[in-house]
Design an enzyme around this catalytic site. Structure first.
Site, PDB file in Angstrom:
ATOM      1  N   HIS A  86       0.848  -1.195   0.000  1.00  0.00           N
ATOM      2  CA  HIS A  86       0.000   0.000   0.000  1.00  0.00           C
ATOM      3  C   HIS A  86       0.878   1.237   0.000  1.00  0.00           C
ATOM      4  O   HIS A  86       1.810   1.342   0.789  1.00  0.00           O
ATOM      5  CB  HIS A  86      -0.898   0.012   1.247  1.00  0.00           C
ATOM      6  CG  HIS A  86      -1.791   1.206   1.276  1.00  0.00           C
ATOM      7  ND1 HIS A  86      -3.014   1.220   0.652  1.00  0.00           N
ATOM      8  CD2 HIS A  86      -1.628   2.439   1.802  1.00  0.00           C
ATOM      9  CE1 HIS A  86      -3.571   2.405   0.798  1.00  0.00           C
ATOM     10  NE2 HIS A  86      -2.747   3.171   1.501  1.00  0.00           N
ATOM     11  N   ASP A 165     -15.033   2.938   7.393  1.00  0.00           N
ATOM     12  CA  ASP A 165     -13.976   3.770   6.793  1.00  0.00           C
ATOM     13  C   ASP A 165     -14.492   4.487   5.557  1.00  0.00           C
ATOM     14  O   ASP A 165     -14.158   5.650   5.325  1.00  0.00           O
ATOM     15  CB  ASP A 165     -12.748   2.935   6.440  1.00  0.00           C
ATOM     16  CG  ASP A 165     -11.697   3.817   5.766  1.00  0.00           C
ATOM     17  OD1 ASP A 165     -11.193   4.730   6.440  1.00  0.00           O
ATOM     18  OD2 ASP A 165     -11.433   3.641   4.570  1.00  0.00           O
ATOM     19  N   ARG A 172     -14.040  12.974   6.099  1.00  0.00           N
ATOM     20  CA  ARG A 172     -12.754  13.640   6.378  1.00  0.00           C
ATOM     21  C   ARG A 172     -12.289  14.459   5.187  1.00  0.00           C
ATOM     22  O   ARG A 172     -11.723  15.543   5.346  1.00  0.00           O
ATOM     23  CB  ARG A 172     -11.687  12.580   6.725  1.00  0.00           C
ATOM     24  CG  ARG A 172     -11.889  11.962   8.096  1.00  0.00           C
ATOM     25  CD  ARG A 172     -11.037  10.720   8.256  1.00  0.00           C
ATOM     26  NE  ARG A 172      -9.648  10.976   8.005  1.00  0.00           N
ATOM     27  CZ  ARG A 172      -8.805  10.101   7.438  1.00  0.00           C
ATOM     28  NH1 ARG A 172      -9.223   8.911   7.070  1.00  0.00           N
ATOM     29  NH2 ARG A 172      -7.554  10.419   7.259  1.00  0.00           N
ATOM     30  N   SER A 187      -7.471   4.101   9.014  1.00  0.00           N
ATOM     31  CA  SER A 187      -8.187   3.979   7.743  1.00  0.00           C
ATOM     32  C   SER A 187      -7.479   2.967   6.837  1.00  0.00           C
ATOM     33  O   SER A 187      -8.101   2.034   6.309  1.00  0.00           O
ATOM     34  CB  SER A 187      -8.238   5.369   7.084  1.00  0.00           C
ATOM     35  OG  SER A 187      -8.610   5.287   5.738  1.00  0.00           O
ATOM     36  N   LYS A 191      -8.614  -1.478   6.325  1.00  0.00           N
ATOM     37  CA  LYS A 191      -8.902  -2.116   5.028  1.00  0.00           C
ATOM     38  C   LYS A 191      -7.899  -3.232   4.746  1.00  0.00           C
ATOM     39  O   LYS A 191      -8.250  -4.296   4.238  1.00  0.00           O
ATOM     40  CB  LYS A 191      -8.850  -1.062   3.920  1.00  0.00           C
ATOM     41  CG  LYS A 191     -10.055  -0.134   3.941  1.00  0.00           C
ATOM     42  CD  LYS A 191      -9.930   0.998   2.955  1.00  0.00           C
ATOM     43  CE  LYS A 191      -8.924   2.027   3.397  1.00  0.00           C
ATOM     44  NZ  LYS A 191      -9.013   3.337   2.788  1.00  0.00           N
TER      45      LYS A 191
HETATM   46  N1  URA Z   1      -5.506   6.392   2.253  1.00  0.00           N
HETATM   47  C1  URA Z   1      -6.507   5.845   2.976  1.00  0.00           C
HETATM   48  O1  URA Z   1      -7.033   4.788   2.653  1.00  0.00           O
HETATM   49  N2  URA Z   1      -6.915   6.483   4.078  1.00  0.00           N
HETATM   50  C2  URA Z   1      -6.370   7.650   4.489  1.00  0.00           C
HETATM   51  O2  URA Z   1      -6.799   8.171   5.509  1.00  0.00           O
HETATM   52  C3  URA Z   1      -5.334   8.222   3.726  1.00  0.00           C
HETATM   53  C4  URA Z   1      -4.907   7.571   2.604  1.00  0.00           C
END
Ligand code: URA
Length: 430
Positions: A86, A165, A172, A187, A191
């Site tokens: 990621h 999320d 947000r 966040s 995931k």
């Molecule tokens: N990527 C995400 O999935 N969440 C965040 O808060 C920032 C970047």
């Protein structure tokens, strides 16, 4: 149903710098997902968290509550270990495109749930959608099928994964509360943990084009995420990497796919190849695959074969011509000198203005839009030399993009060349 808490009491606790209890956290995340806590209450709590922070226990509990808001995936019967990567987001960051098939070609399975562009940063799914026919939305069964057949799949997270999320992230984005380390870490990791990969490699970007511009904050974000992953039994490693200068030579959608194909063919810009290989090595190491040099798989065509199979399995035609923007505009040096600065943020904003990203979340992106730069930071240039080419279907966007680019690609004296960050700055975790 009688609620255990009043949302205002939870907000006031965080506003007054008190720790939230486990039960308060479980309740507020669940009640927000159910619609009992209103958007205005959650945005107030998010701002209190941004201003006053959360400790490790609170972040861990918040992450757990977000995971519990939806399903947990698993990938049984694959016969090979699963590992995901990621990136926290950058400009010209197309690394996932060559990386996922490359790591699959080296023997791991890569279930890659990716996102769309956010602000000035590009999104993997937007880039891949420029390939005719390619589908980002797969059912869980389809995702497992592609993973089993090809070894790599890149797709959108389904609605069932961490729905808390999804809701909170959209909130947000419009309430100035994206840049809170506890909220970013929970966040991303909710995931990734719910996705079920056995190992995870995080590419935490720092520099002007990253969300964490300060390397010390990037390090704090990295160590928070590594701890969350390890606590959940996911072998997690983070690399802190440079995003002061954009990656490669392109920022956009189809033009970044084109550059990824160069990498998969064994060529391409040196920084993109180096970061792809570095991340591939850490991913393979984290699942115990050794003795395979990913550079060989790039150079002998195995990674390209995996790419083609992956694109076909998701409905795309890997041989089809990529879309090209209707209009282009060349930017040339007005004087001789040196490229003293090639700024990731400015290039990202220019690409976004040209239509590579969205102004509102419901907007469509332009497949052909973006920026190609022909020079690197520190290069000598002559007056009239081509510095960059801008692409869009809507030429009325050129003036604003050119204004951003004028500040992002600066030609001056050798003594003023800005020192670049090293491509890989640090490693956190195992
Ligand atoms: N990527 C995400 O999935 N969440 C965040 O808060 C920032 C970047």
């Amino acid at each position: 149903m009688t609620e255990r808490y009043a949302a205002v009491d939870v907000i006031v606790a965080k506003r007054d710098r008190r720790e939230l209890t486990d039960d308060q956290i479980d309740w507020v995340v669940d009640a927000y997902t159910r619609g009992v806590v209103a958007d205005e209450q959650m945005s107030s709590l998010a701002m209190a968290i941004l201003l006053n922070g959360m400790n490790r226990r609170e972040i861990s509990r918040w992450t757990g509550a977000m995971i519990a808001s939806g399903e947990r995936m698993s990938f049984p019967g694959l016969g090979r270990p699963t590992v995901d990567k990621h990136s926290t987001g950058g400009v010209g960051d197309k690394i996932t495109l060559p990386l996922a098939p490359l790591v699959a070609a080296c023997g791991a399975a890569v279930p890659q749930l990716s996102g769309r562009g956010l602000g000035h940063t590009g999104g993997t799914l937007d880039k891949l959608e420029s390939i005719p026919g390619w589908r980002a939305l797969l059912s869980n069964d389809e995702m497992l099928g592609v993973l089993r057949d090809v070894g790599a799949v890149i797709c959108a997270a389904g609605d069932g994964l961490a729905p808390a999320d999804k809701k909170l992230y959209a909130l947000r984005d419009v309430t100035g509360t994206v840049e809170a380390i506890p909220l970013i870490a929970s966040s991303i990791m909710s995931k990734k943990i719910a996705e079920g990969a056995s190992a995870l490699v995080l590419d935490v970007k720092t520099g002007s084009g990253a969300f964490m511009k300060d390397p010390a904050l990037a390090r704090e974000l990295a160590s928070t995420m590594v701890q969350l992953g390890d606590d959940a039994g996911v072998h997690t490693t983070a690399l802190i990497t440079a995003m002061d200068v954009p990656l490669g030579r392109t920022a956009g959608n189809a033009i970044e796919v084109e550059e990824s194909l160069e990498i998969l063919a064994g060529g391409g810009p040196a920084d993109v190849r180096e970061l792809t290989l570095t991340l591939a090595r850490v991913m393979l190491e984290s699942v115990g695959i050794d003795g395979t040099d990913p550079a060989d798989a790039l150079d002998d065509g195995r990674a390209m074969d995996a790419w083609k199979a992956m694109i076909r399995a998701q409905g795309g035609d890997p041989e089809a011509a990529l879309p090209v923007a209707a209009e282009s505009h060349e930017v040339r040096a007005v004087r001789s000198g040196f490229v003293t600065r090639l700024d990731a943020y400015g290039v990202g904003v220019a690409a976004w203005r040209l239509g590579a990203g969205r102004a509102r979340k419901e907007d469509a992106v332009q497949a052909g839009a973006g920026v190609r730069w022909h020079v690197g930071q520190g290069d000598r240039v002559e007056a009239g030399q081509l510095l960059a080419t801008l692409y869009t279907d809507t030429p009325e966007r050129f003036p604003a993009a050119m204004a951003d680019l004028a500040n992002a690609i600066v030609v001056g004296e050798a003594a003023d060349i800005v020192e670049r960050l090293p491509l890989v700055i640090d490693r956190v975790g195992r």
